[in-house]
Write an enzyme that holds these catalytic residues in place. Structure first.
Site, PDB file in Angstrom:
ATOM      1  N   ASP A   1      51.349 -29.420 -39.885  1.00 13.26           N
ATOM      2  CA  ASP A   1      50.050 -29.494 -39.205  1.00 13.26           C
ATOM      3  C   ASP A   1      48.893 -29.113 -40.112  1.00 13.26           C
ATOM      4  OD1 ASP A   1      51.066 -26.812 -39.116  1.00 13.26           O
ATOM      5  OD2 ASP A   1      49.584 -26.318 -37.577  1.00 13.26           O
TER       6      ASP A   1
ATOM      7  N   GLU B   1      51.631 -24.338 -37.503  1.00 14.50           N
ATOM      8  CA  GLU B   1      51.485 -23.119 -38.284  1.00 14.50           C
ATOM      9  C   GLU B   1      50.086 -22.558 -38.153  1.00 14.50           C
ATOM     10  OE1 GLU B   1      50.630 -20.578 -41.849  1.00 14.50           O
ATOM     11  OE2 GLU B   1      49.629 -22.450 -41.276  1.00 14.50           O
TER      12      GLU B   1
END
Lengths: 352, 352
Positions: free
Chosen positions: A73, A127
């Site tokens: 991400d 994350e």
């Protein structure tokens, strides 16, 4: 339709291809699909999909297993898509944090079919957001066997250098109380904002410690990150809340970190809202990895997911392409040289 | 349908009737309709309607003209409707601030057809909200001739005592600047919240002045009413804004009040966001009014619309039923005794 990623071609092209599949936290599905499909093409890998995280493992029966991890991400876009290559740098959302590192790991997964130790590659979601959505956290909670390893490399940007361990983080609210009153008769109350001055002054005068572990200096920090007081324009505030953020050396436990802050403010209410331990560098448990990477280890000051590996008992370090201070900036980029160096050194370490 | 108000009956019943017509700021129309209709029934009054404010005047050619004013609006309801009479107090939204005072003025308007001086009654909208919606402000701007008077009584709650003049108000933002940095490397920046400690400490140590005018002590005040700092949980804030509220004696001009605050914080950015002058007590210009009200004047510390009359050159005082510290509280009430005292004393002053 799943985008076809060319893992066998080149790390620069692959980094750009990854940047060009948007994957803001919570929207990683298309990228996870592409990564999963690309990895499933290789018979030497056993591939699992957990949510929008993908785990690929070799099963060669080697005596040691290493884990390479990178998150899929990115933070939200900031006018920095699509990718572009300029001045030997790949620019674009996530180029630095951390699609460059993901590209290096994907290249190794595809092109090192018989590594000297078994390998687990983890490409995970979320994350950049709250901890309980973190893909690594979710795999550790529900499929811990997939994370079993003797050592781990987290491919967070570290200037293609080795950043060992990480500091812990504590967040606490210091509450200063007063008594509310109308400002036209302020002597009837006690101004909590005025009474907060000693807290801020003490933070100003505080000298954080520098703690050396395995020859690495972890420089601590204690900062007010928010101050909030105010009821209305004509009211003496009865409460002032100072949120402090402590970065503490990995040799301190969360309990010790909390005691440290409480001791500094014994006369105030202190509410700890979050505390996560750091990770000791554990250089002695990383075998020949540090030597193979050819870089002098530095201490990692920011918190990273290496602490999750530390919590699992797995020594881990940060090693990845890109300048960590460019993470989350609109102008982030990753130098081509970093991509090639990281790929080459890890390949050398993994190859017979 | 317009509610019929019985102005001739009794001040307690009238106060309850006024409370029972809700009139939160911006929603005064039904109450203004009722007040206008009730006043138009009396041939000795010339009635004007401006927005949701109502002005009623006698035109007897007396050498002097007095003005009685009260606002029709209330703060939002807080479960305190309808009115109730208990322990010789009228309870309910606006009972204290200031439908009790409005009831007294309406009673006088109805029942003193031939006062010793001409009278102007002003019942106005939007006192509890931003200044530019204030009915008195709007009449002063567009129909100043309706406010012409030799003296004015603002019927704000003052414990049925005389509160003379009012203090001025200044609001300013004090801006403390630092330099942003990641909290993991806080020494790269400068924490604006920490640097704000001296501002708060100086406010804490500041002793406001007490200024005596016409024998009345105006006690000043200087308070932080808001402190704001914070970018994100992991960022050293680069700015801390302290909003201060100054209450200054009416002998100071707005310019002097501003200079006073700037002098206290010479090394910081100071942005004055609002400054309104107070009103001198002007007791010597009120003739026999203070004597007639039979109360020893006290200084008014909070700002009220008497300052608007002062700005028009009209001496004014606060005189009304109700404890001012109950204003804006859910439990506000007005003592029946205050209602009767205020009505009686003003009636005596106005009667031949």
């Amino acid at each position: 339709m799943t985008v076809a990623l060319g893992l066998a071609s080149d790390v620069v092209a692959l980094t750009r291809a990854l940047v060009d599949i948007p994957s803001e936290s919570g929207h990683e599905a298309p990228l996870a699909d592409a990564v999963e499909a690309a990895l499933r093409a290789f018979p030497h890998l056993a591939v699992d999909r957990i949510g929008n995280s993908v785990v690929a493992r070799t099963e060669l029966g080697r005596p040691q297993r290493a884990l390479l991890a990178g998150h899929l991400d990115t933070v939200p876009a900031a006018g920095n898509l699509p990718s572009r290559l300029q001045d030997d740098r790949v620019h674009g959302l996530g180029a630095c944090d951390m699609k460059g590192g993901v590209a290096v790991a994907l290249r190794l997964a595809a092109t090192v079919p018989a590594p000297t130790r078994d390998l687990t590659y983890v490409f995970y979601e979320c994350e950049e957001v709250e901890a309980d959505r973190n893909g690594l956290h979710r795999i550790a909670a529900h499929h811990p066997e997939l994370l079993a390893a003797d050592l781990a490399v987290l491919m967070e940007p570290s200037d293609a250098g080795v950043e060992a361990g990480c500091q812990g983080v504590l967040t606490a609210d210091i509450v200063v109380r007063g008594e509310r009153a109308h400002t036209a008769r302020s002597w009837m109350g006690a101004n909590a904002a005025h009474l907060a001055a000693p807290v801020l002054q003490r933070l100003h005068e505080h000298t954080p410690e520098r703690i050396v572990i395995d020859g690495l200096e972890y420089r601590e920090g204690l900062n007010a990150v928010a101050v909030r007081a105010g009821v209305a324009g004509n009211v003496v505030p009865d409460e002032c809340v100072i949120t402090v953020n402590s970065r503490f050396a990995p040799s301190r436990s969360p309990e010790e970190a909390e005691a440290y802050v409480r001791k500094l403010f014994p006369e105030y209410e202190v509410h700890v809202t979050e505390v996560v331990p750091g990770a000791l560098p554990g250089l002695d448990r990383l075998g020949d990895l540090v030597t193979a990477l050819g870089a002098t280890p530095r201490p990692k000051l920011g918190w990273t997911d290496v602490a999750r590996f530390a919590a699992l008992g797995t020594p881990a370090l940060n090693y990845g392409p890109g300048d960590p201070t460019l993470a989350h900036t609109a102008g982030e980029y990753v130098p081509v040289e970093h991509l090639r160096t990281c790929e080459e050194r890890l390949r050398r370490w993994l190859s017979p």
